[in-house]
Motif scaffolding. Structure first.
Motif, mmCIF file in Angstrom:
data_model
loop_
_atom_site.group_PDB
_atom_site.id
_atom_site.type_symbol
_atom_site.label_atom_id
_atom_site.label_comp_id
_atom_site.label_asym_id
_atom_site.label_seq_id
_atom_site.Cartn_x
_atom_site.Cartn_y
_atom_site.Cartn_z
ATOM 1 N N HIS A 19 0.987 -1.045 -0.001
ATOM 2 C CA HIS A 19 0.037 -0.065 0.287
ATOM 3 C C HIS A 19 0.554 1.361 0.494
ATOM 4 N N ASN A 20 2.397 1.426 0.211
ATOM 5 C CA ASN A 20 3.281 1.990 0.045
ATOM 6 C C ASN A 20 2.657 3.070 0.915
ATOM 7 N N GLY A 231 -22.988 -5.561 23.347
ATOM 8 C CA GLY A 231 -22.291 -4.886 23.640
ATOM 9 C C GLY A 231 -21.486 -4.003 23.397
ATOM 10 N N PHE A 232 -21.041 -4.404 22.002
ATOM 11 C CA PHE A 232 -19.934 -3.233 21.575
ATOM 12 C C PHE A 232 -21.023 -2.061 21.085
ATOM 13 N N LYS A 233 -20.180 -0.601 20.965
ATOM 14 C CA LYS A 233 -20.535 0.237 20.835
ATOM 15 C C LYS A 233 -20.507 0.645 19.276
ATOM 16 N N THR A 234 -19.453 0.878 18.765
ATOM 17 C CA THR A 234 -19.382 0.847 17.524
ATOM 18 C C THR A 234 -18.535 -0.377 16.296
ATOM 19 N N ILE A 235 -19.151 -0.323 14.878
ATOM 20 C CA ILE A 235 -18.315 -1.301 13.902
ATOM 21 C C ILE A 235 -18.368 0.109 12.654
ATOM 22 N N TYR A 236 -17.304 -1.075 12.320
ATOM 23 C CA TYR A 236 -16.868 0.219 11.296
ATOM 24 C C TYR A 236 -16.123 -0.285 10.383
ATOM 25 N N SER A 237 -16.060 -0.037 9.236
ATOM 26 C CA SER A 237 -15.369 -0.737 7.595
ATOM 27 C C SER A 237 -14.689 0.877 7.345
ATOM 28 N N PHE A 238 -14.320 -0.151 6.124
ATOM 29 C CA PHE A 238 -13.613 1.033 5.006
ATOM 30 C C PHE A 238 -14.075 0.015 3.421
ATOM 31 N N VAL A 239 -14.575 1.020 2.617
ATOM 32 C CA VAL A 239 -15.115 0.882 1.586
ATOM 33 C C VAL A 239 -14.791 1.297 0.505
ATOM 34 N N ARG A 240 -14.357 0.580 -0.568
ATOM 35 C CA ARG A 240 -13.677 0.759 -2.259
ATOM 36 C C ARG A 240 -14.731 2.620 -2.552
ATOM 37 N N PHE A 262 -8.476 8.683 0.712
ATOM 38 C CA PHE A 262 -7.833 8.868 -1.236
ATOM 39 C C PHE A 262 -6.407 8.682 -1.536
ATOM 40 N N LYS A 263 -6.986 7.371 -2.176
ATOM 41 C CA LYS A 263 -5.810 6.645 -3.014
ATOM 42 C C LYS A 263 -5.357 6.202 -1.629
ATOM 43 N N ASN A 264 -5.939 4.897 -0.951
ATOM 44 C CA ASN A 264 -5.463 4.835 0.767
ATOM 45 C C ASN A 264 -4.690 3.184 0.498
ATOM 46 N N THR A 265 -5.638 2.180 -0.562
ATOM 47 C CA THR A 265 -5.262 0.556 -0.158
ATOM 48 C C THR A 265 -5.363 0.197 -2.289
ATOM 49 N N LEU A 266 -4.163 -0.248 -1.737
ATOM 50 C CA LEU A 266 -3.831 -1.469 -3.038
ATOM 51 C C LEU A 266 -5.013 -2.180 -3.693
ATOM 52 N N ILE A 267 -5.726 -1.926 -4.424
ATOM 53 C CA ILE A 267 -6.720 -3.064 -4.584
ATOM 54 C C ILE A 267 -6.483 -3.447 -6.487
ATOM 55 N N GLY A 268 -6.377 -4.798 -6.479
ATOM 56 C CA GLY A 268 -5.323 -5.584 -8.060
ATOM 57 C C GLY A 268 -4.706 -4.233 -8.141
ATOM 58 N N ASP A 269 -4.226 -3.238 -9.458
ATOM 59 C CA ASP A 269 -3.041 -2.701 -9.590
ATOM 60 C C ASP A 269 -3.003 -0.857 -9.551
ATOM 61 N N ASN A 270 -4.528 -0.590 -8.761
ATOM 62 C CA ASN A 270 -4.894 0.810 -8.688
ATOM 63 C C ASN A 270 -4.527 1.263 -7.032
ATOM 64 N N PHE A 271 -3.934 2.215 -6.533
ATOM 65 C CA PHE A 271 -4.627 2.939 -5.414
ATOM 66 C C PHE A 271 -5.999 2.912 -5.104
ATOM 67 N N GLU A 272 -6.420 2.657 -4.216
ATOM 68 C CA GLU A 272 -8.513 2.609 -4.536
ATOM 69 C C GLU A 272 -8.360 3.908 -3.265
ATOM 70 N N SER A 273 -9.761 5.076 -3.574
ATOM 71 C CA SER A 273 -9.893 5.491 -2.666
ATOM 72 C C SER A 273 -10.935 4.198 -1.696
ATOM 73 N N MET A 274 -10.879 5.348 -0.581
ATOM 74 C CA MET A 274 -11.999 4.086 0.597
ATOM 75 C C MET A 274 -13.341 4.907 1.035
ATOM 76 N N ASN A 275 -14.155 4.467 1.323
ATOM 77 C CA ASN A 275 -14.751 5.580 2.589
ATOM 78 C C ASN A 275 -15.198 4.912 3.711
ATOM 79 N N VAL A 276 -14.937 5.750 4.773
ATOM 80 C CA VAL A 276 -15.447 5.033 6.107
ATOM 81 C C VAL A 276 -16.744 5.043 5.980
#
Length: 280
Positions: A19-20, A231-240, A262-276
């Protein structure tokens, strides 16, 4: 190409060539200026493009004064009381830049996903016939490793290795699976932060023969129900950020948009931005 995990001043850093970037995943009350300086030294030494930091509210002014910008926020991330922020510094300007087409797609996906928002009750869907979903046990790890081998071209950790999955299971990770007539076709990796009372859905994997059907919907449904019972207070995830299906899935389950990395995660051959996306 696998990520390195190291601890500095009580903070946990994930970093590597895939992910550089450096990702500060956990941090205790610390000397923030000193930690920021040490992360920057590592980034320059390894020639990383980006440093992403997940920190509590009391740290953000220090990070901002050191050139970081807020990319996402989750209210109450820490035990339902203290907001969590995702701040980024870009050491390579190009890593922070998105072309007009990419930005338009990200905005459209976000808009359509938010328009689909509903509550968990409204979004509930019964499992199709011959399908089942459950939390996975250690006995399921061989088939989980096999699914990962078929699903991912590259990954920054050896999740195609059964032994590594067992190590994660012993280090506050859990797995869920969706089965079709006994065959594992979709899975999810969760990281459990007991001391923060939150859960991160780290990744979904879908068998290539079942892609495009939004089957992760049923796993997410199960994860939400189980975490609420515990009883967990929060669930979260990064989504392409360009994935219509998964962003809509989270929104339909009552998750709230927290920002874009922005440009956070390498997916395939590209750095993809991820929504939280997050929910309480």
């Amino acid at each position: 190409m696998l990520d390195t995990i190291e601890k500095i001043e009580g903070a946990v850093l994930h970093h590597g060539e895939t992910h550089n970037r450096i990702y500060l995943t956990e941090s205790k009350e610390t000397n923030w200026d000193s930690l920021i300086s040490k992360m920057k030294h590592i980034a320059h030494d390894k020639k990383y493009d980006k440093i992403l930091s997940r920190v509590p509210e009391q740290a953000i002014e220090t990070f901002k004064s050191n050139g970081y910008q807020v990319e996402a926020k989750i209210p109450g991330l820490y035990n339902g009381k203290t907001s969590g922020y995702f701040l980024a510094e870009y050491l390579n300007k190009q890593r922070s830049e998105n072309d007009e087409k990419a930005l338009k797609t990200i905005a459209t996906v976000k808009s359509i996903a938010q328009a689909a928002k509903s509550s968990s009750e409204e979004g509930y869907m019964n499992l199709p016939a011959n399908f089942s979903v459950r939390k996975l046990s250690n006995n399921d790890l061989p088939m989980l490793a096999e699914l990962h081998q078929k699903s991912f071209k590259t990954y920054s950790f050896p999740i195609q290795d059964e032994k590594y999955l067992l190590e994660l299971a012993e280090q506050n990770h859990e797995y869920y699976g969706l089965f079709n007539e006994g065959k594992l076709i979709v899975s999810a990796i969760l990281k459990i932060y007991e001391n923060e009372s939150n859960i991160e859905i780290v990744d979904f994997a879908t068998h290539p023969n079942y892609r495009g059907q939004n089957l992760s919907y049923y796993i997410l449904q199960e994860i939400k129900q189980n975490s609420n019972k515990r009883g967990f207070k929060t669930i979260y995830s990064f989504v392409r950020a360009t994935s219509y299906g998964l962003n809509i899935t989270f929104s339909k389950h009552g998750f709230i948009f927290g920002g874009t990395l922005f440009k956070n995660t390498l997916i395939g051959d590209n750095f993809e931005s991820m929504n939280v996306w997050y929910t309480h």
